[in-house]
Design a protein around this motif. Structure first.
Motif, PDB file in Angstrom:
ATOM      1  N   ARG A 183      10.145  23.120  62.470  1.00  0.00           N
ATOM      2  CA  ARG A 183      10.858  24.395  62.426  1.00  0.00           C
ATOM      3  C   ARG A 183      12.363  24.179  62.251  1.00  0.00           C
ATOM      4  O   ARG A 183      13.036  24.952  61.555  1.00  0.00           O
ATOM      5  CB  ARG A 183      10.572  25.198  63.690  1.00  0.00           C
ATOM      6  N   ALA A 184      12.876  23.147  62.897  1.00  0.00           N
ATOM      7  CA  ALA A 184      14.305  22.862  62.769  1.00  0.00           C
ATOM      8  C   ALA A 184      14.655  22.476  61.332  1.00  0.00           C
ATOM      9  O   ALA A 184      15.676  22.917  60.787  1.00  0.00           O
ATOM     10  CB  ALA A 184      14.700  21.745  63.736  1.00  0.00           C
ATOM     11  N   ARG A 185      13.822  21.655  60.719  1.00  0.00           N
ATOM     12  CA  ARG A 185      14.070  21.288  59.322  1.00  0.00           C
ATOM     13  C   ARG A 185      14.002  22.516  58.427  1.00  0.00           C
ATOM     14  O   ARG A 185      14.794  22.652  57.486  1.00  0.00           O
ATOM     15  CB  ARG A 185      13.037  20.255  58.862  1.00  0.00           C
ATOM     16  N   ARG A 186      13.048  23.375  58.697  1.00  0.00           N
ATOM     17  CA  ARG A 186      12.904  24.572  57.881  1.00  0.00           C
ATOM     18  C   ARG A 186      14.136  25.478  58.009  1.00  0.00           C
ATOM     19  O   ARG A 186      14.489  26.193  57.065  1.00  0.00           O
ATOM     20  CB  ARG A 186      11.648  25.327  58.300  1.00  0.00           C
ATOM     21  N   GLN A 187      14.813  25.431  59.162  1.00  0.00           N
ATOM     22  CA  GLN A 187      16.038  26.204  59.367  1.00  0.00           C
ATOM     23  C   GLN A 187      17.232  25.528  58.697  1.00  0.00           C
ATOM     24  O   GLN A 187      18.321  26.100  58.650  1.00  0.00           O
ATOM     25  CB  GLN A 187      16.322  26.354  60.861  1.00  0.00           C
ATOM     26  N   GLY A 188      17.033  24.313  58.197  1.00  0.00           N
ATOM     27  CA  GLY A 188      18.125  23.592  57.556  1.00  0.00           C
ATOM     28  C   GLY A 188      18.992  22.811  58.516  1.00  0.00           C
ATOM     29  O   GLY A 188      20.097  22.376  58.151  1.00  0.00           O
ATOM     30  N   PHE A 189      18.516  22.590  59.751  1.00  0.00           N
ATOM     31  CA  PHE A 189      19.294  21.851  60.737  1.00  0.00           C
ATOM     32  C   PHE A 189      19.262  20.351  60.435  1.00  0.00           C
ATOM     33  O   PHE A 189      18.224  19.809  60.040  1.00  0.00           O
ATOM     34  CB  PHE A 189      18.763  22.092  62.151  1.00  0.00           C
ATOM     35  N   ALA A 190      20.388  19.699  60.651  1.00  0.00           N
ATOM     36  CA  ALA A 190      20.485  18.257  60.388  1.00  0.00           C
ATOM     37  C   ALA A 190      20.166  17.434  61.623  1.00  0.00           C
ATOM     38  O   ALA A 190      19.798  16.262  61.514  1.00  0.00           O
ATOM     39  CB  ALA A 190      21.885  17.913  59.894  1.00  0.00           C
ATOM     40  N   GLN A 191      20.323  18.045  62.830  1.00  0.00           N
ATOM     41  CA  GLN A 191      20.123  17.298  64.066  1.00  0.00           C
ATOM     42  C   GLN A 191      19.417  18.154  65.113  1.00  0.00           C
ATOM     43  O   GLN A 191      19.504  19.388  65.098  1.00  0.00           O
ATOM     44  CB  GLN A 191      21.474  16.824  64.627  1.00  0.00           C
ATOM     45  N   LEU A 192      18.740  17.453  66.012  1.00  0.00           N
ATOM     46  CA  LEU A 192      18.068  18.090  67.142  1.00  0.00           C
ATOM     47  C   LEU A 192      18.589  17.407  68.402  1.00  0.00           C
ATOM     48  O   LEU A 192      18.671  16.172  68.454  1.00  0.00           O
ATOM     49  CB  LEU A 192      16.556  17.905  67.020  1.00  0.00           C
ATOM     50  N   PHE A 193      18.950  18.193  69.417  1.00  0.00           N
ATOM     51  CA  PHE A 193      19.391  17.578  70.663  1.00  0.00           C
ATOM     52  C   PHE A 193      18.554  18.088  71.830  1.00  0.00           C
ATOM     53  O   PHE A 193      17.929  19.158  71.752  1.00  0.00           O
ATOM     54  CB  PHE A 193      20.890  17.828  70.922  1.00  0.00           C
ATOM     55  N   ALA A 194      18.536  17.310  72.892  1.00  0.00           N
ATOM     56  CA  ALA A 194      17.797  17.665  74.105  1.00  0.00           C
ATOM     57  C   ALA A 194      18.602  17.234  75.311  1.00  0.00           C
ATOM     58  O   ALA A 194      19.338  16.232  75.260  1.00  0.00           O
ATOM     59  CB  ALA A 194      16.424  17.011  74.112  1.00  0.00           C
ATOM     60  N   LEU A 195      18.481  17.960  76.407  1.00  0.00           N
ATOM     61  CA  LEU A 195      19.098  17.607  77.686  1.00  0.00           C
ATOM     62  C   LEU A 195      17.978  17.321  78.673  1.00  0.00           C
ATOM     63  O   LEU A 195      17.058  18.118  78.826  1.00  0.00           O
ATOM     64  CB  LEU A 195      19.975  18.756  78.202  1.00  0.00           C
ATOM     65  N   THR A 196      18.047  16.164  79.338  1.00  0.00           N
ATOM     66  CA  THR A 196      16.973  15.808  80.263  1.00  0.00           C
ATOM     67  C   THR A 196      17.523  15.018  81.438  1.00  0.00           C
ATOM     68  O   THR A 196      18.521  14.286  81.317  1.00  0.00           O
ATOM     69  CB  THR A 196      15.880  14.985  79.546  1.00  0.00           C
ATOM     70  N   THR A 197      16.837  15.139  82.572  1.00  0.00           N
ATOM     71  CA  THR A 197      17.185  14.355  83.760  1.00  0.00           C
ATOM     72  C   THR A 197      16.098  13.355  84.136  1.00  0.00           C
ATOM     73  O   THR A 197      16.350  12.437  84.913  1.00  0.00           O
ATOM     74  CB  THR A 197      17.432  15.287  84.964  1.00  0.00           C
ATOM     75  N   HIS A 198      14.883  13.542  83.596  1.00  0.00           N
ATOM     76  CA  HIS A 198      13.754  12.732  84.043  1.00  0.00           C
ATOM     77  C   HIS A 198      13.064  11.922  82.945  1.00  0.00           C
ATOM     78  O   HIS A 198      12.425  10.908  83.246  1.00  0.00           O
ATOM     79  CB  HIS A 198      12.690  13.635  84.712  1.00  0.00           C
ATOM     80  N   THR A 199      13.123  12.365  81.710  1.00  0.00           N
ATOM     81  CA  THR A 199      12.231  11.805  80.684  1.00  0.00           C
ATOM     82  C   THR A 199      12.998  11.145  79.536  1.00  0.00           C
ATOM     83  O   THR A 199      12.596  11.213  78.382  1.00  0.00           O
ATOM     84  CB  THR A 199      11.320  12.907  80.133  1.00  0.00           C
ATOM     85  N   THR A 200      14.095  10.483  79.868  1.00  0.00           N
ATOM     86  CA  THR A 200      14.935   9.874  78.837  1.00  0.00           C
ATOM     87  C   THR A 200      14.157   8.918  77.947  1.00  0.00           C
ATOM     88  O   THR A 200      14.267   8.959  76.717  1.00  0.00           O
ATOM     89  CB  THR A 200      16.113   9.127  79.497  1.00  0.00           C
ATOM     90  N   HIS A 201      13.366   8.047  78.538  1.00  0.00           N
ATOM     91  CA  HIS A 201      12.682   7.017  77.743  1.00  0.00           C
ATOM     92  C   HIS A 201      11.612   7.619  76.835  1.00  0.00           C
ATOM     93  O   HIS A 201      11.341   7.074  75.768  1.00  0.00           O
ATOM     94  CB  HIS A 201      12.094   5.939  78.664  1.00  0.00           C
ATOM     95  N   TRP A 202      11.003   8.721  77.253  1.00  0.00           N
ATOM     96  CA  TRP A 202      10.030   9.387  76.372  1.00  0.00           C
ATOM     97  C   TRP A 202      10.719   9.805  75.078  1.00  0.00           C
ATOM     98  O   TRP A 202      10.172   9.635  73.987  1.00  0.00           O
ATOM     99  CB  TRP A 202       9.443  10.607  77.086  1.00  0.00           C
ATOM    100  N   PHE A 203      11.926  10.317  75.196  1.00  0.00           N
ATOM    101  CA  PHE A 203      12.662  10.718  74.008  1.00  0.00           C
ATOM    102  C   PHE A 203      13.124   9.507  73.204  1.00  0.00           C
ATOM    103  O   PHE A 203      13.105   9.523  71.961  1.00  0.00           O
ATOM    104  CB  PHE A 203      13.866  11.585  74.407  1.00  0.00           C
TER     105      PHE A 203
END
Length: 436
Positions: free
Chosen positions: A382-402
């Motif tokens: 969906r982000a690509r379809r919107q024309g976005f170049a980057q995706l970001f996330a904020l996390t406190t527990h699952t850093t390594h999963w990302f």
């Protein structure tokens, strides 16, 4: 740094799919028009490549255009009823001759191994035979269909044995009766019955159409059999689309996990569908118990029930019912038998050409599968379809999963202005960034 050879990056990114498809059974239908086109050699090379990657292949081929041309040249008129022609003896002579010729051509092309050819060094054994039992259509509506038939049974154990031996199985649009007769069959019907009998992992239908599109011309990447059947009712009986949708919907209802509708005109269709994240065609799949879909207001109660335990543990920021209702269009959910078991949101920051992956959650009872990856893939699409170049996330527990999914550690300075101003210093969430 960009690769000097673009295909190298594509090859790297395709490795998960190569591993996932190894040992799987694919039934592939290629319509007769493709066999008469300049794309034919390339399609066979793609099949050979799939074979070398460990995919177990059954190839069903059509011959309708070739037979129609031969009948027209002979001045033989064809009677068609409900999309099927009435195969009298004169017609069957051409059907049998052309089916045999096409099978020999396939076997010859798959045997090609000269130096400087794509199949050089590939040992590929193609096998055919009386693997589909047929019965006559008989007399219907006062019309005797003569040698036009339908599938009675697929000799699945024999086909399984051939596939286990490393063979590529070829099936013509013919069936054989217990009385020793040969019947003209619909190639799409054969492909569907074979896929069901083998419990195939995929049924792939290569025809004229590049998947199905909505009223706005957008490709519909995934449909259920009920939606597919509705579209089939709008198609002309006997047309390729009518036949393919019928086969796809029936296969989905009888346990074939995925059927793909692709165009043989597209040079990259087969490999693009199988070895890229988004694919290029339409997939028909039975999601009776579990499906990924856009969230609606009626899902808010289920979302609250899913998120509350994670909010209590500090893994997610608490969200009120009002906030969820206001942002519901940002969410996708995984529903299983009426229960919301997973969700994710894409919050948009178009001024920065960025999207935020937020509220990614999967119910504790369902975390052993790949549902988190499914949600992430949908948000990225969906982000690509919107024309976005980057995706970001904020996390406190699952850093390594990302980290394992291509995100990199960044800082608050990389966030869009509005998000940077709203950053909660007390939570000290890690900022993760991924280029799309």
């Amino acid at each position: 740094m960009d690769s000097r050879f673009p295909f190298v990056d594509w090859f790297r990114n395709s490795s998960p799919y190569i591993n996932a498809h190894r040992g799987k059974t694919f039934v592939i239908l290629i319509e007769g028009a493709a066999m008469a086109s300049s794309r034919w050699d390339q399609l066979l090379q793609d099949l050979a490549l799939l074979h070398t990657l460990g995919v177990r292949l059954v190839l069903v081929y059509g011959i309708r255009p070739q037979v129609s041309a031969a009948l027209e040249a002979e001045g033989i008129e064809v009677e068609r009823v409900e999309g099927r022609w009435v195969a009298h003896r004169a017609i069957m002579d051409h059907v049998e001759r052309i089916a045999s010729r096409q099978r020999l051509d396939i076997e010859a092309q798959l045997s090609l191994g000269l130096p400087n050819t794509p199949l050089h060094g590939i040992e590929l054994t193609a096998v055919s035979g009386n693997l589909v039992t047929a019965k006559p259509l008989g007399v219907r509506g006062g019309v005797d269909f003569d040698h036009s038939g339908e599938v009675r049974r697929v000799r699945s154990q024999a086909i399984e044995s051939l596939l286990a031996g490393g063979n590529l199985v070829i099936l013509p649009p013919l069936g054989y009766s217990r009385t020793g007769e040969v019947f003209d069959l619909d190639a799409a019907d054969i492909a569907q019955h074979v896929a069901v009998a083998l419990k195939a992992d995929k049924l792939i239908l290569l025809g004229e159409s590049a998947g199905l599109h909505d009223d706005d011309g957008q490709l519909q990447r995934q449909l259920g059999p009920a939606q597919g059947e509705s579209l089939r009712q709008q198609a002309d009986p006997g047309s390729e689309l009518w036949r393919h949708l019928g086969a796809a919907c029936e296969a989905a209802r009888h346990g074939v996990a995925r059927t793909h509708l692709l165009s043989w005109h597209d040079h990259d269709a087969l490999l693009g569908e199988l070895f890229t994240r988004d694919g290029v065609g339409t997939m028909i799949t039975q999601n009776r118990y579990e499906q990924l879909r856009q969230a609606v207001l009626d899902d808010v109660g289920g979302l609250l029930a899913l998120l509350k335990p994670l909010e209590a543990r500090g893994m997610l920021v608490a969200r009120t019912r009002e906030r969820l209702e206001h942002e519901i269009d940002d969410y996708v959910v995984i529903e299983r038998d009426g229960m919301i078991i997973g969700c994710a949101a894409l919050h948009r920051f178009p001024e920065a050409a960025m999207g935020e992956l937020a509220c990614l959650a999967v119910h504790t009872d369902y975390r052993r599968g790949s549902r988190g990856d499914t949600l992430l893939s949908e948000v990225e699409r969906r982000a690509r379809r919107q024309g976005f170049a980057q995706l970001f996330a904020l996390t406190t527990h699952t850093t390594h999963w990302f980290f394992e999914r291509g995100f990199e550690l960044s800082s608050t300075e990389a966030l869009p202005g509005l998000k940077r101003e709203a950053y909660n210093q007390a939570r000290r969430s890690k900022v993760l960034l991924k280029s799309l």
